[in-house]
Motif scaffolding. Structure first.
Motif, PDB file in Angstrom:
ATOM      1  N   GLY A 313      61.997  21.837  62.959  1.00 28.16           N
ATOM      2  CA  GLY A 313      62.020  20.709  62.286  1.00 28.16           C
ATOM      3  C   GLY A 313      62.237  20.871  60.957  1.00 28.16           C
ATOM      4  N   LYS A 314      62.131  21.955  60.305  1.00 32.64           N
ATOM      5  CA  LYS A 314      62.456  22.091  58.756  1.00 32.64           C
ATOM      6  C   LYS A 314      63.722  22.862  58.545  1.00 32.64           C
ATOM      7  CE  LYS A 314      57.394  21.882  57.289  1.00 32.64           C
ATOM      8  NZ  LYS A 314      56.383  22.512  56.654  1.00 32.64           N
ATOM      9  N   TRP A 315      64.112  22.746  57.422  1.00 36.92           N
ATOM     10  CA  TRP A 315      65.325  23.728  56.953  1.00 36.92           C
ATOM     11  C   TRP A 315      65.036  25.000  55.977  1.00 36.92           C
ATOM     12  CZ3 TRP A 315      70.074  22.905  59.297  1.00 36.92           C
ATOM     13  CH2 TRP A 315      70.333  21.751  60.331  1.00 36.92           C
ATOM     14  N   TYR A 316      65.854  25.765  56.339  1.00 34.38           N
ATOM     15  CA  TYR A 316      65.412  26.901  55.557  1.00 34.38           C
ATOM     16  C   TYR A 316      66.858  27.734  54.824  1.00 34.38           C
ATOM     17  CZ  TYR A 316      60.648  26.560  57.134  1.00 34.38           C
ATOM     18  OH  TYR A 316      59.512  26.266  57.515  1.00 34.38           O
ATOM     19  N   LEU A 317      66.773  28.333  53.625  1.00 42.39           N
ATOM     20  CA  LEU A 317      67.994  29.005  52.986  1.00 42.39           C
ATOM     21  C   LEU A 317      67.357  30.210  53.126  1.00 42.39           C
ATOM     22  CD1 LEU A 317      70.341  28.847  51.043  1.00 42.39           C
ATOM     23  CD2 LEU A 317      68.774  28.907  49.386  1.00 42.39           C
ATOM     24  N   PHE A 318      68.284  31.186  53.910  1.00 41.34           N
ATOM     25  CA  PHE A 318      68.367  32.520  53.746  1.00 41.34           C
ATOM     26  C   PHE A 318      69.434  33.239  52.739  1.00 41.34           C
ATOM     27  CE2 PHE A 318      66.318  31.694  57.447  1.00 41.34           C
ATOM     28  CZ  PHE A 318      65.365  32.504  57.985  1.00 41.34           C
ATOM     29  N   TYR A 319      68.858  34.132  51.724  1.00 32.85           N
ATOM     30  CA  TYR A 319      69.720  34.475  50.679  1.00 32.85           C
ATOM     31  C   TYR A 319      69.354  35.887  50.269  1.00 32.85           C
ATOM     32  CZ  TYR A 319      65.765  33.452  47.838  1.00 32.85           C
ATOM     33  OH  TYR A 319      64.396  33.279  47.117  1.00 32.85           O
ATOM     34  N   HIS A 320      69.852  36.548  49.422  1.00 28.48           N
ATOM     35  CA  HIS A 320      69.643  37.861  48.920  1.00 28.48           C
ATOM     36  C   HIS A 320      69.347  37.734  47.241  1.00 28.48           C
ATOM     37  CE1 HIS A 320      74.096  38.713  49.031  1.00 28.48           C
ATOM     38  NE2 HIS A 320      73.890  38.553  47.800  1.00 28.48           N
ATOM     39  N   ASP A 321      68.699  38.636  46.679  1.00 27.75           N
ATOM     40  CA  ASP A 321      68.920  39.029  45.324  1.00 27.75           C
ATOM     41  C   ASP A 321      68.509  40.554  45.087  1.00 27.75           C
ATOM     42  OD1 ASP A 321      65.945  39.626  45.337  1.00 27.75           O
ATOM     43  OD2 ASP A 321      65.379  37.702  44.450  1.00 27.75           O
TER      44      ASP A 321
END
Length: 351
Positions: A313-321
């Motif tokens: 029910g929640k949205w997530y952003l996967f990314y990198h640094d």
């Protein structure tokens, strides 16, 4: 010099937000740590299969190759698959899922992958340079989401460039988005055939022409090939006109992703050399898409590639640094919650 400029740009953005009371950006207390610390990982493609989160990143390595605009220093050779039961939970490394030496047609540079599932089979989509130095998109299959994956003997017919992203709509149809300019070679296919001479973009005199866009095609039912020729993905401004090549803060560069929210299609992407993560909205998986705003301002290390996934029910952003190494080619994967307003607009994140 580019690193210094973009670090200054990021600092300026942070200062503006601080002065304005962070009205335009998400407040994220505490530090977001890397999900994986024993290997360098980037370009995370996240999916939920059978209630569990799986991450399909690229695997950065130090190859001692000089940095250039063609991305020659990104010499990834294999893929690991990671899983976790919940956001914030323990991350498990399932080992090497596919190695370039086991792909008959591929020579080098296993860049950002994606994954999908259909009828009991998990599919891993990946770009790699063939023996002639041309990026193609390959596909490998497994009965497990963690692999190992067995590659098809040839790349997907009609494929080229990089950054495959496969979106399965609510009607069961699946679409592949792909493309990246400069090192991703998309500009070399501008005429419909490969032109090696086009090194970075369309060059001087083309600034006021519509920007190069990503490509999209519906997949056949077996998910192993395209069901049609690749089409252009068009991004429009607020007046319904195509974004121009000179609009480097909004135009597509690489790293396409698609997700659906409240019946709308959200096409998100990286602006590349300006290091913004942006999104546009449309009523069809083919577009056209109207530019809406910035998802994330430049990260440490300035390269941007992402995925967006719903988890319970929640949205997530996967990314990198590049927190672990401080080097743009040795990155680490991270995740944070994606926040929207009541109209579905995504709140800008200051990483």
């Amino acid at each position: 010099m580019m690193i210094q400029i973009n670090n200054c740009f990021a600092a300026a953005l942070s200062l503006i937000v601080a002065v304005s009371g962070q009205s335009a950006a998400q407040k994220t207390p505490g530090k977001i740590g890397p999900l994986v610390t024993d290997l360098y990982t980037a370009d995370p493609s996240a999916h939920v299969f059978n209630g569990k989160i799986y991450i399909y990143p690229s695997h950065d390595v130090e190859a001692d190759v000089p940095q250039d605009d063609e991305g020659g220093h990104f010499q990834m050779r294999d893929y690991h698959v990671y899983s976790l039961d919940k956001i914030g939970g323990k991350v498990t490394d399932h080992g090497v899922a596919l190695d370039v030496k086991d792909v008959p047609w591929a020579d080098k540079q296993m860049w950002a992958p994606d994954a999908a599932y259909k009828n009991g089979t998990y599919l891993l989509y990946f770009p790699a340079k063939d023996k002639e130095g041309i990026f193609r998109i390959g596909v490998a299959t497994s009965k497990s989401p963690t692999g190992p994956f067995k590659a098809e003997p040839k790349p997907i017919a009609g494929s080229y460039s990089i950054d495959p992203a496969v979106f399965t709509d609510t009607d069961g149809k699946a679409y592949m988005y792909l493309g990246g300019i400069w090192g991703g070679q998309l500009q070399r296919w501008h005429t419909g055939t490969y032109k090696k001479a086009l090194m970075t973009d369309l060059g001087k005199g083309h600034e006021n022409e519509p920007a190069l866009g990503a490509k999209v095609a519906v997949m056949k039912d077996n998910m192993l090939s395209f069901g049609e020729p690749l089409r252009d993905v068009q991004i429009l401004d607020e007046n319904g006109k195509p974004l121009l090549a000179s609009d480097t803060n909004r135009r597509f560069f690489e790293g396409a992703w698609m997700h659906k929210y409240n019946g709308k299609y959200y096409f998100s992407y990286s602006t590349g050399d300006t290091h913004l993560l942006c999104y546009a909205e449309g009523n069809s998986p083919y577009g056209p898409f109207t530019y809406k705003g910035v998802i994330m301002n430049p990260v440490e290390g300035w390269t941007t590639h992402h995925s967006i996934v719903e988890v319970k029910g929640k949205w997530y952003l996967f990314y990198h640094d590049s927190e672990l190494s401080g080097k743009t080619h040795l990155r680490n994967v991270k995740v944070r919650e994606l926040i929207r307003d009541s109209s579905g607009n995504i709140t800008t994140i200051n990483p």
